[in-house]
Design a protein around this motif. Structure first.
Motif, short mmCIF file in Angstrom:
data_model
loop_
_atom_site.label_atom_id
_atom_site.label_comp_id
_atom_site.label_asym_id
_atom_site.label_seq_id
_atom_site.Cartn_x
_atom_site.Cartn_y
_atom_site.Cartn_z
N VAL A 148 -7.24 -5.90 -0.13
CA VAL A 148 -6.21 -5.33 -1.00
C VAL A 148 -6.26 -6.02 -2.35
N VAL A 199 -2.13 5.37 -3.65
CA VAL A 199 -2.88 4.49 -2.76
C VAL A 199 -3.36 5.29 -1.55
N LEU A 210 -5.78 4.85 1.80
CA LEU A 210 -6.52 3.89 2.60
C LEU A 210 -7.74 4.56 3.20
N THR A 233 -8.27 -0.23 -0.01
CA THR A 233 -7.01 0.34 -0.51
C THR A 233 -7.15 0.74 -1.96
N PHE A 287 -4.42 0.66 -5.36
CA PHE A 287 -3.34 -0.33 -5.29
C PHE A 287 -3.29 -1.14 -6.59
N ILE A 327 0.34 1.05 2.83
CA ILE A 327 -0.34 -0.01 3.58
C ILE A 327 0.51 -0.45 4.76
N TYR A 348 0.25 2.23 7.35
CA TYR A 348 -1.04 2.23 8.05
C TYR A 348 -1.08 1.14 9.12
#
Length: 373
Positions: free
Chosen positions: A83, A119, A121, A142, A145, A158, A161
């Motif tokens: 991240v 964002v 993922l 990511t 971000f 995040i 997830y």
């Protein structure tokens, strides 16, 4: 005849002692002798029998070889999340860690660098084999971000997830006919990249690590540390540690998870180096006749694996060589267990059975509730 005679003469005769009472009296008179052998008595619950007390070789140590053979056959999973904002070298560092092109950017054909508006993922998995040991590595990226002007609530996807992966594992555990081996997609470690500003932590850094530190193991690193001098790097690391402590941010390894004195000594050394000042590269250069991973600059070559140049070697040892299994154990026994208990308590409080539909809706409701905090 004798009893009648004795009664006539006024003599008192004691009744004969029963055999059971006689035996108890004899046991009380016996002298207790300590047994030097480590045998279990009625009051003992555990005895320690060491090698010198054994009659011969038993073969208990062979269980380690059995565990090794099973692990080599089945392999294991390790899921790492990176991240940070774009341009901090996340993909390069992951490739350097595993000495192969495992990042999403490296293995995506015709990849174009675009800044995402939100964002998203994305994950990519690889099977890495070394000396007969197989590892399924999943790298979760990511993109987007911290790249926007307004980064409010950019950590929500995040958090969602991470919780979704716990939910998947929980659903598999609750099935009547469970799989012999449940696929593990839970995030075992989150490497958070801090820009080498030399100042204090940014508000987005504080908020992200404060929230994510409760549900996943976070390892903060200073990206592209070669842009700082050694003095600037030391001051920046001290400021970050002060910020972490002042904001109550929990980063791995936490002190409360140290199992014994030996672990505490090792982890204290690691905590002294957090955040790790790292430099990543996937290019080799000749240094004194040897090939080394490094970055070539006008002033010379920065050797990535040289601890005098950067702390990449410390990060690699933590993530792979010394604490990889502990990261998996903390994920399962601490973070996942906390999530599981909370979900079961929620279902019991609502009086609902844990069905797949209930679990799925519960995840969405929980994620939405957390996003409004």
């Amino acid at each position: 005849m004798r009893e009648d005679t004795a009664q006539e003469q006024g003599l008192d005769l004691e009744p004969p002692v029963p055999m059971e009472e006689e035996k108890e009296v004899m046991e009380e008179m016996e002298v207790e002798i300590e047994d030097p052998l480590p045998c279990l008595s009625e009051t003992d619950t555990q005895g320690i029998i060491k090698g010198r007390d054994l009659f011969g070789y038993v073969g208990i140590e062979a269980v380690l070889d059995q565990m090794r053979r099973k692990t080599m056959k089945a392999g294991f999973e390790f899921n790492i999340m990176v991240v940070g904002q774009s341009g901090l070298g996340k993909s390069t560092l992951v490739n350097t860690l595993f000495k192969s092109k495992v990042s999403r950017k490296s293995c995506t054909p015709n990849y174009e660098e675009k800044i995402s508006k939100t964002v998203h993922l994305q994950s990519v998995s690889h099977i890495i084999e070394e000396k007969g040991v197989k590892m399924k590595l999943t790298v979760i990226d990511t993109p987007g971000f911290g790249d926007q002007i307004n980064n409010e609530n950019c950590w929500e996807p995040i958090v969602k997830y991470v919780n979704e992966q716990y939910e998947k594992y929980l659903k598999e555990e609750l099935n009547v006919n469970r799989k012999r081996r449940i696929p593990d997609s839970r995030v075992h470690c989150c490497v958070y990249f801090l820009p080498a500003t030399g100042h204090w932590l940014r508000p987005i850094d504080v908020e992200f690590m404060r929230r994510l530190g409760k549900i996943v193991s976070i390892v903060p690193v200073i990206a592209k540390a070669d842009t700082l001098t050694l003095e600037e790097r030391l001051e920046f690391k001290q400021r970050i540690r002060q910020d972490l402590q002042a904001n109550g941010i929990r980063v791995y390894p936490q002190k409360e998870y140290d199992e014994d004195a030996e672990d505490r000594i090792l982890n204290d050394k690691i905590r002294e180096n957090i955040p790790f000042a790292v430099v990543g590269t996937d290019k080799e250069h000749q240094v004194n006749g040897n090939k080394v991973l490094g970055r070539k600059t006008k002033w010379g070559i920065i050797e990535v694996e040289n601890v005098a140049h950067c702390e990449f070697a410390h990060l690699r040892d933590l993530l792979i060589r010394s604490h990889l299994q502990d990261l998996k154990d903390v994920t399962h026994n601490i973070h996942y267990e906390t999530y599981r208990v909370k979900r079961l308590n929620e279902s019991n409080a609502n009086g609902l059975a844990l069905s797949p539909l209930t679990l799925e809706n519960g995840t969405l409701e929980k994620s939405e509730a957390e996003s409004h905090l």
